[in-house]
Enzyme design. Structure first.
Site, PDB file in Angstrom:
ATOM      1  N   HIS A 266     -12.992  -0.988   5.375  1.00 12.26           N
ATOM      2  CA  HIS A 266     -13.204  -1.433   3.983  1.00 12.26           C
ATOM      3  C   HIS A 266     -12.731  -0.386   2.973  1.00 12.26           C
ATOM      4  O   HIS A 266     -11.979  -0.676   2.060  1.00 12.26           O
ATOM      5  CB  HIS A 266     -14.696  -1.672   3.733  1.00 12.26           C
ATOM      6  CG  HIS A 266     -15.367  -2.587   4.696  1.00 12.26           C
ATOM      7  ND1 HIS A 266     -15.348  -3.966   4.572  1.00 12.26           N
ATOM      8  CD2 HIS A 266     -16.104  -2.313   5.802  1.00 12.26           C
ATOM      9  CE1 HIS A 266     -16.058  -4.503   5.558  1.00 12.26           C
ATOM     10  NE2 HIS A 266     -16.517  -3.530   6.321  1.00 12.26           N
ATOM     11  N   ASP A 267     -13.216   0.838   3.137  1.00 12.65           N
ATOM     12  CA  ASP A 267     -13.065   1.836   2.077  1.00 12.65           C
ATOM     13  C   ASP A 267     -11.632   2.307   1.894  1.00 12.65           C
ATOM     14  O   ASP A 267     -11.206   2.598   0.764  1.00 12.65           O
ATOM     15  CB  ASP A 267     -13.996   3.014   2.346  1.00 12.65           C
ATOM     16  CG  ASP A 267     -15.458   2.604   2.256  1.00 12.65           C
ATOM     17  OD1 ASP A 267     -16.306   3.264   2.879  1.00 12.65           O
ATOM     18  OD2 ASP A 267     -15.763   1.609   1.560  1.00 12.65           O
TER      19      ASP A 267
HETATM   20  O1  RIB Z   1     -19.630  -3.429   3.033  1.00 12.05           O
HETATM   21  C1  RIB Z   1     -18.802  -2.358   3.380  1.00 12.05           C
HETATM   22  C2  RIB Z   1     -19.199  -1.115   2.661  1.00 12.05           C
HETATM   23  O2  RIB Z   1     -20.512  -0.756   3.037  1.00 12.05           O
HETATM   24  C3  RIB Z   1     -18.328   0.103   3.027  1.00 12.05           C
HETATM   25  O3  RIB Z   1     -18.227   0.957   1.925  1.00 12.05           O
HETATM   26  C4  RIB Z   1     -19.085   0.756   4.144  1.00 12.05           C
HETATM   27  O4  RIB Z   1     -18.861   2.172   4.189  1.00 12.05           O
HETATM   28  C5  RIB Z   1     -20.506   0.488   3.724  1.00 12.05           C
HETATM   29  O5  RIB Z   1     -20.888   1.498   2.817  1.00 12.05           O
HETATM   30 CA    CA Z   2     -18.778   3.304   2.101  1.00 12.48          CA
END
Ligand code: RIB
Ligand code: CA
Length: 314
Positions: A236-237
């Site tokens: 995701h990040d």
């Molecule tokens: O939903 C995904 C997010 O939540 C990402 O940033 C992961 O690191 C968690 O923090």
């Molecule tokens: Ca995160």
């Protein structure tokens, strides 16, 4: 082409760690601030320092909020492991954080560095506190990109994504007051999966940062496989980092977005208003509208993440 100056606010976290490594190559990473999120602030701060140390990166780290503005403190250790970095053995640190004033560092850096891109990849507590301390912060930024929310669906609940759900009041402040925000939500990040093939490419590269990323992916792929049955883990990040450095790889449109704070089934939901502009009852003023990303060139983003981490080199 010169690299954009970037400050990452994060809660490492497996994918936060890979995002830091990606940004270290694709951006001019000028600093990191940490926040309670995936795991507690002690772990997220320690993990940020550990990732930088493993990759031989000299980037300042400033500790931030230890709990959300209003919500109860939660974590995502069921995904990221008790330390937040899966089963990776974290070495003893050769340095500690530069301060415990993440908000002060964010504001100071926004004055010192023109066109600073603030990329928030954890709960938005620090960003909301920075806006409360200095509402003019957005005027000085080259961009504010968040990994959070979703136009459709959720992960931590049926309707909420973890970063928003963990501190919905903070997210509401940011989306209502810090516009324009680029929102990199699950609509995008669930298309960007790294699996065994990418893990092996990283491990085969043999460099410390690439080996660390491979170890993190080992754990992430296994956990996501157990939780969702997917063959790859959504990173995701790192998508938020690349949305700032490589915006042409993403698509979406500008829409009013607000955060549900009270719904029994929907607290932490990012509500996106797709009705035609001009309709009565818009959920947010058009001038604070958010760029809601929904399309992504996923194969290129996956390659860019792997390539960036490998190019950090020895
Ligand atoms: O939903 C995904 C997010 O939540 C990402 O940033 C992961 O690191 C968690 O923090
Ligand atoms: Ca995160």
């Amino acid at each position: 082409m010169s690299k954009i100056p970037m400050l990452i606010d994060c809660d490492p976290g497996l994918d936060d760690a890979i995002a830091i490594l990606t940004a270290a190559h694709t951006a001019d990473l000028v600093g990191i601030t940490t926040v309670n999120g995936n795991v507690g602030i002690e772990h997220t701060t320690h993990n940020a320092l550990a990732v930088l140390q493993a990759a031989g990166l000299d980037v300042p780290v400033h500790r931030g909020a230890a709990r959300p503005l209003v919500a109860d403190t939660i974590d995502a250790s069921y995904v990221h492991g008790p330390t937040g970095l899966g089963s990776v053995t974290i070495p003893d640190l050769d340095r500690s954080e530069d301060s415990d004033d993440a908000v002060g560092f964010i504001l100071e850096t926004s004055h010192d560095i023109e066109g600073l891109h603030l990329v928030a990849i954890g709960p938005l507590t620090n960003i909301a506190l920075a806006l409360r301390r200095d509402p003019t912060l957005p005027d000085r930024l080259g961009g504010l990109t968040i990994m959070g929310g979703a136009a459709v669906g959720g992960n931590v609940t049926a309707t909420a994504e973890f970063n928003i759900w963990a501190d919905p009041e903070a997210a509401a402040i940011v989306l209502r007051e810090a516009g324009p925000v680029t929102m990199v939500g699950l609509d995008v990040t669930h298309q960007v999966l790294l699996g065994p093939e990418e893990r092996d490419m990283l491990r085969d590269a043999g460099f410390p940062a690439a080996r660390l990323a491979a170890d993190l992916l080992d754990y992430a792929v296994e956990r996501i496989g157990e939780i969702r049955g997917w063959a790859g883990a959504p990173i995701h990040d790192a998508c938020a980092v690349l949305a700032a450095t490589d915006p042409d790889l993403f698509g979406g449109d500008v829409r009013p977005v607000d955060v549900e704070l009270t719904g029994a089934l929907t607290r932490g939901m990012t509500v996106v208003d797709y009705r035609p502009s001009g309709r009565d009852g818009r959920i947010a003023p058009d001038d604070s509208a958010t760029l809601v990303l929904r399309e992504v060139d996923a194969p290129t983003v996956v390659h860019r993440i792997v390539d960036a981490v490998i190019k950090l080199g020895p």
